[in-house]
Design a protein around this motif. Structure first.
Motif, mmCIF file in Angstrom:
data_model
loop_
_atom_site.group_PDB
_atom_site.id
_atom_site.type_symbol
_atom_site.label_atom_id
_atom_site.label_comp_id
_atom_site.label_asym_id
_atom_site.label_seq_id
_atom_site.Cartn_x
_atom_site.Cartn_y
_atom_site.Cartn_z
ATOM 1 N N GLU A 23 3.078 1.468 2.121
ATOM 2 C CA GLU A 23 2.319 2.602 1.581
ATOM 3 C C GLU A 23 0.885 2.175 1.265
ATOM 4 N N ALA A 24 0.730 1.005 0.648
ATOM 5 C CA ALA A 24 -0.600 0.523 0.286
ATOM 6 C C ALA A 24 -1.451 0.253 1.523
ATOM 7 N N GLN A 25 -0.859 -0.356 2.532
ATOM 8 C CA GLN A 25 -1.603 -0.654 3.759
ATOM 9 C C GLN A 25 -2.062 0.625 4.455
ATOM 10 N N ALA A 26 -1.210 1.635 4.463
ATOM 11 C CA ALA A 26 -1.571 2.898 5.096
ATOM 12 C C ALA A 26 -2.764 3.535 4.389
ATOM 13 N N LYS A 27 -2.771 3.484 3.065
ATOM 14 C CA LYS A 27 -3.898 4.033 2.299
ATOM 15 C C LYS A 27 -5.171 3.232 2.557
ATOM 16 N N GLU A 28 -5.018 1.899 2.576
ATOM 17 C CA GLU A 28 -6.177 1.038 2.821
ATOM 18 C C GLU A 28 -6.774 1.267 4.205
ATOM 19 N N ALA A 29 -5.917 1.641 5.163
ATOM 20 C CA ALA A 29 -6.382 1.898 6.529
ATOM 21 C C ALA A 29 -7.039 3.270 6.668
#
Length: 465
Positions: free
Chosen positions: A363-369
């Protein structure tokens, strides 16, 4: 000195190397493979397979203690550590023999010895009969990796163990310290803790299983603590003082250092690539942080020289190595439909109790992307099959792009999730959207129904929770 010519020489017979050799032979190439120790490599002999055999023993042991829940009787439940280890080693031996059979079946020449590359297209092998020289226009390096050892924390096989010592224990630890909470560390912590060892896990990062989705890591931590494990995050083992039958660890956490005594320590702080003594520097091969630098097709930049698997860097997974082996073999054979292996579509599996599996972005990586996302969750307690199995603790989480419906990632914790994850892996490979998954009919009663429900939940349509 013997000298032989081939179309392709593979150095290393682990899950990357031996699969590369088989595929190349299937495509009509004359292939040799060099292995210095065991056919099947670390994974088959000292990693993936024997650890799963031992974890299965601990799982059965755990279930036997729960017999009453299932209306069964199991009195005087115990274990024989030597027998557990013997079963694990027998399974590894069986599969080792299987790899040797596959080499013969596919007419791959096997050379046992230690390899080096004195020149481009040349592999020199030190065998027990002398040096054998193999020549080929294409050489595939699949030498794998080994356990990283930190200064002051080196293994001695007595008080401080690597994974090899932990797989062939001479005694059952009473009080165990596991340094590192990646897949290797957590699996051994789970095995020994289940069999009754007082277990402490120390992780330098802010949470255990740091490559996993934060929510999944947090859920797993709670389960481990319920089982009696002590979890220490944002902590570091500064030193180990070895005594007679005990080892005292200086553990720093929150600015304070405390001394704790254990009878066994397992160091699981990562791996380093096996790049030494190959002659890579002289050939002009670029090595960074002990791993060979390659392009998407595993090419090293030196004509005809490839590197696959753990040697070529993360993710350090056997199935990634195998697919890279197939890709390189097909590339060498001249196939024009070769596609690179995409790391973000490779599942990671950890076989602790409860199991953990994931693919794609957290979830965090998707937001960061920069994605606007929709997240779905479904708990095991809402699934009939999970309740019938007596496994109501777990969760499935899915992450979608809110605009396109692309499945960005899937993350699971609970019983048999290492088998379930492949459904989402196939979905990502086929560029599945949320609509495809919603319209798929999942069989009932199965654990896989939770995958459907998690997708539905991301769009406010969950039916059973």
């Amino acid at each position: 000195m013997a000298e032989t010519s081939f179309d392709m020489v593979v150095v290393g017979a682990g899950p990357g190397g031996y699969v590369a050799a088989i595929r190349a032979a299937q495509l009509g190439l004359k292939v040799a493979i060099v292995e210095r120790e065991h056919m099947g490599g670390i994974c088959l002999n000292w990693g993936c397979i024997p650890t799963k055999a031992m974890l299965r023993s601990s799982e059965v042991f755990h279930l036997m203690h729960r017999a009453k829940e299932f209306g069964l009787k199991a009195d005087g439940v115990g274990y024989d550590l030597d027998a557990v280890v013997a079963r694990s080693r027998a399974i590894a031996k069986q599969l080792n023999s299987g790899v040797s059979h596959l080499m013969k079946k596919n007419k791959v020449t096997v050379v046992m010895g230690e390899a080096s590359l004195p020149a481009k297209g040349t592999v020199a092998v030190k065998t027990d009969k002398g040096t054998e020289t193999l020549r080929a226009p294409h050489v595939v390096l699949a030498t794998g990796a080994r356990a990283r050892e930190l200064p002051g924390l080196e293994a001695d096989g007595d008080l401080v163990w690597t994974y090899k010592h932990a797989l062939t224990p001479k005694r059952m630890p009473k009080k165990l310290l596991v340094i590192g909470s990646g897949a290797i560390g957590i699996e051994f912590a789970s095995f020994y803790n289940t069999l009754g060892t007082e277990t402490t896990v120390v992780e330098v990062m802010d949470r255990i299983l740091p490559v996993e989705d934060a929510e999944i890591s947090g859920f797993a931590k709670k389960q481990f603590e319920k089982q009696g494990m002590t979890i220490r995050e944002k902590a570091m083992v500064k030193s180990l003082e070895r005594g007679k039958g005990t080892v005292t660890a200086q553990i720093e956490q929150g600015g304070k250092t405390t001394a704790e005594t254990f009878d066994t320590v397992i160091s699981a702080v990562g791996i380093v690539g096996n790049t030494e003594k190959l002659g890579l520097e002289a050939l002009g091969v670029r090595v960074e942080k002990t791993h060979v630098v390659t392009d998407a097709y595993c090419r090293t930049g030196v004509e005809g020289l490839y590197a696959i698997g753990d040697l070529a860097g993360a993710p350090w997974l056997a199935h990634k190595a195998s697919h890279e082996g197939v890709m390189v073999a097909e590339l060498i054979a001249g196939r024009n439909d070769v596609h690179p292996v995409t790391p973000d579509s490779i599942a990671g599996c950890t076989y602790c109790q409860p199991q953990i599996a994931s693919v794609g972005m957290t979830e965090a990586q998707a937001k960061e992307a920069g994605h606007k996302i929709k997240v779905g969750r479904f708990p095991f307690i809402g699934n009939g099959k999970a309740i019938a199995l007596g496994e109501p603790e777990g969760m499935i989480k899915t992450v979608f792009d809110a605009g396109t419906g692309e499945l960005l990632g899937a993350h699971m914790v609970g019983a048999e999730v290492t088998e379930l994850i492949q459904g989402y892996v196939v979905g990502r490979q086929l560029e599945t959207t949320e609509e495809d998954l919603m319209n798929t009919v999942f069989p009932h009663p199965t654990l896989s129904e939770m995958m459907h429900e998690s997708v539905l939940d991301a769009y406010g349509r969950a039916l059973h929770f």
